[in-house]
Design a protein around this motif. Structure first.
Motif, PDB file in Angstrom:
ATOM      1  N   LYS A 162      -2.796  -3.106  -4.786  1.00 15.14           N
ATOM      2  CA  LYS A 162      -3.050  -2.480  -3.489  1.00 15.14           C
ATOM      3  C   LYS A 162      -2.394  -1.113  -3.339  1.00 15.14           C
ATOM      4  O   LYS A 162      -2.557  -0.435  -2.324  1.00 15.14           O
ATOM      5  CB  LYS A 162      -2.566  -3.400  -2.367  1.00 15.14           C
ATOM      6  N   ARG A 219      -0.422  -7.970  -6.049  1.00 12.40           N
ATOM      7  CA  ARG A 219       0.186  -7.168  -4.987  1.00 12.40           C
ATOM      8  C   ARG A 219       0.165  -5.683  -5.316  1.00 12.40           C
ATOM      9  O   ARG A 219      -0.128  -4.846  -4.464  1.00 12.40           O
ATOM     10  CB  ARG A 219       1.617  -7.634  -4.729  1.00 12.40           C
ATOM     11  N   GLU A 256      -1.627   2.664  -3.279  1.00  9.14           N
ATOM     12  CA  GLU A 256      -2.518   3.793  -3.007  1.00  9.14           C
ATOM     13  C   GLU A 256      -2.089   5.071  -3.715  1.00  9.14           C
ATOM     14  O   GLU A 256      -2.826   6.056  -3.708  1.00  9.14           O
ATOM     15  CB  GLU A 256      -2.597   4.047  -1.499  1.00  9.14           C
ATOM     16  N   LYS A 314       0.834  -1.210   0.000  1.00  7.60           N
ATOM     17  CA  LYS A 314       0.000   0.000   0.000  1.00  7.60           C
ATOM     18  C   LYS A 314       0.863   1.251   0.000  1.00  7.60           C
ATOM     19  O   LYS A 314       0.549   2.242  -0.643  1.00  7.60           O
ATOM     20  CB  LYS A 314      -0.911   0.022   1.234  1.00  7.60           C
ATOM     21  N   ASN A 357      -7.266   0.722  -5.241  1.00  2.58           N
ATOM     22  CA  ASN A 357      -7.937   1.541  -4.225  1.00  2.58           C
ATOM     23  C   ASN A 357      -7.069   2.770  -3.964  1.00  2.58           C
ATOM     24  O   ASN A 357      -6.427   2.901  -2.932  1.00  2.58           O
ATOM     25  CB  ASN A 357      -8.130   0.727  -2.945  1.00  2.58           C
TER      26      ASN A 357
END
Length: 493
Positions: free
Chosen positions: A27, A24, A29, A4, A64
């Protein structure tokens, strides 16, 4: 958590599916799809403007995202509703000088008004303009919609966005009612027709405000804003850059000394205003960081003791190319050598020749970051500086670009250089033996990690010396660029 937090330096639009298709990496951000003048572009990997299409934006839904950087991207081929949906589902959107259509901008603001996750929107900043830059034009959006949408956000940078007086008036009105904005950039706009009381009340609620080259109007209008600051302000970070000569000097001084981070670049101030500003700083100030660049006034009116005392209370000072005379400069460095809170000093383009060699060296060695690009220094001063650094120093970053150092003995220069983490000597007339001695002395026990020099100076270095050196990065520049933090930033990813 590790994936992230990963930040990709840059992703080309065509690579988005490949990157985000990995489980992976999906994820992640923070994604940056921007800067056509990137190092990758300069190496010829791509040179065309980064145009995005619907497929690219659909791909962004796979992640996300918390931060999306699409600065300087061409977005005009994307469906307006799709772009609205994706951008309003991301907290931080940096679309600085991206190319939107009017339809897209209208859809984004309509969606923002209805429901949005967005907290930060950057459309235009005051950073240096590049040749192919395009600026978002918001003038076609209704004042009510613009104001309602923006007051749902926390950080807004819409400088130079062709805002109308009606739009600015509506924004101020909503900011005085229901408002979430903490940081606002409206540089290069005209607020002279807005009610001065309403404007002052709204702006002083903010924490960060960019008014660079913003027209506040004549006579009493600017005074109202600064009088409110004297009575009460929530402002901690303020950028100014306009004609302030009509302001009451004492009100001007009291107000600005309540700000913690103050930028005054190219500000047209009167001699008396400058006098009162530095006098107040000496006696009572909250200023921690001052960017006071290209500001001219009658230096003879400023007491050297007031100036020196006030400036050495700061932690960060950028005073490049500003008015400061010999006695003031001398007193500043004398006090600095004795005691200073400064950890960052930029005195570029100033004349330091009148400061005694030992005082200048002792003073500069107390500061972590020192930028003296194109300063006038004597040969003794620059040589003494490296001798002092070699013994002991607090300097981690030193920029002496555009200052000749060819007279400094190679061993003296090298012994000082390796005690500093970052050393910039671009266009400094470096000799081959000087650079090679620096590279030879770098080892696992020395501090130097980055050395930046001119292409001409680096061209003659022996390849074997470079291969054997323990230096992590030798940066070669064709031209020196003085662009150190030259504009107000609204987020730090």
């Amino acid at each position: 958590t590790l994936w992230k937090a990963l930040k990709l330096l840059e992703v080309h639009p065509d690579d988005l599916m490949t990157v985000l298709g990995l489980p992976r990496l999906s994820k992640i951000e923070h994604i940056k799809i921007s800067d056509r003048n990137s190092p990758r572009a300069s190496r010829g990997w791509w040179t065309d403007p980064m145009s995005m299409v619907d497929e690219h934006v659909e791909t962004l839904k796979l992640a996300n995202l918390h931060i999306l950087d699409i600065s300087r991207c061409y977005l005009h081929d994307i469906d307006a509703k799709l772009l609205c949906e994706v951008l309003n589902n991301i907290e931080v959107v940096n679309a600085n000088r991206a190319n939107f259509t009017d339809e897209q901008l209208l859809a984004i603001f309509q969606g923002m008004n209805d429901s949005t996750r967005m907290k930060t929107l950057i459309l235009n900043t005051t950073e240096e303009i590049e040749e192919e830059d395009l600026f978002a034009d918001l003038s076609h959006i209704s004042p009510d919609l613009l104001a309602k949408a923006l007051t749902k956000l926390e950080k807004v940078q819409i400088s130079d966005a062709c805002l109308t007086s009606d739009q600015l008036e509506a924004l101020v009105k909503y900011m005085n009612k229901e408002n979430n904005i903490e940081e606002l950039g409206i540089a290069n706009n005209d607020v002279s027709e807005i009610d001065p009381e309403e404007f002052a009340k709204a702006m002083n609620k903010l924490e960060k405000l960019d008014l660079f080259e913003t027209n506040l109007g004549d006579q009493e209008r600017p005074n109202t804003f600064f009088e409110h600051m004297v009575d009460f302000t929530n402002l901690k970070d303020l950028a100014l850059g306009f004609n302030n000569r009509s302001l009451n000097p004492k009100v001007f001084a009291k107000a600005l000394n309540k700000i913690e981070h103050l930028r005054m670049v190219g500000v047209d101030i009167s001699d008396v205003q400058a006098q009162q500003f530095f006098k107040r700083m000496c006696v009572q100030t909250k200023i921690k960081e001052l960017h006071f660049e290209d500001c001219k006034y009658d230096m003879s009116l400023i007491n050297p003791n007031f100036l020196a005392s006030g400036l050495n209370k700061l932690t960060k000072l950028k005073m490049a190319n500003s008015s400061i005379n010999g006695p003031q400069c001398l007193e500043f460095f004398v006090r600095m050598a004795q005691f200073t809170k400064l950890q960052y000093l930029d005195f570029s383009f100033l004349d330091l020749c009148g400061v005694p060699t030992d005082i200048l060296a002792e003073a500069l060695n107390k500061v972590e970051k020192v930028i003296l690009a194109d300063c006038h220094m004597t040969e003794d001063q620059s040589t003494s500086l490296f001798k002092t650094v070699a013994i002991s120093t607090n300097i981690n970053y030193l920029d002496l670009s555009l200052i000749s150092v060819e007279h400094i003995p190679a061993e003296v220069l090298a012994q000082g250089a390796v005690k500093i983490e970052t050393l910039k000597l671009v266009d400094s007339d470096l000799l081959r033996e000087q650079i090679e001695e620096i590279l030879i002395q770098v080892s696992s026990t020395t501090k130097l990690k980055l050395l930046e020099v001119s292409f001409e100076d680096a061209f003659a270095i022996d390849d074997e010396v470079i291969e054997r050196s323990g230096l992590k990065e030798l940066r070669v520049s064709e031209d020196y660029e003085y662009d150190e933090e030259n504009w107000m930033q609204f987020y730090f990813p």
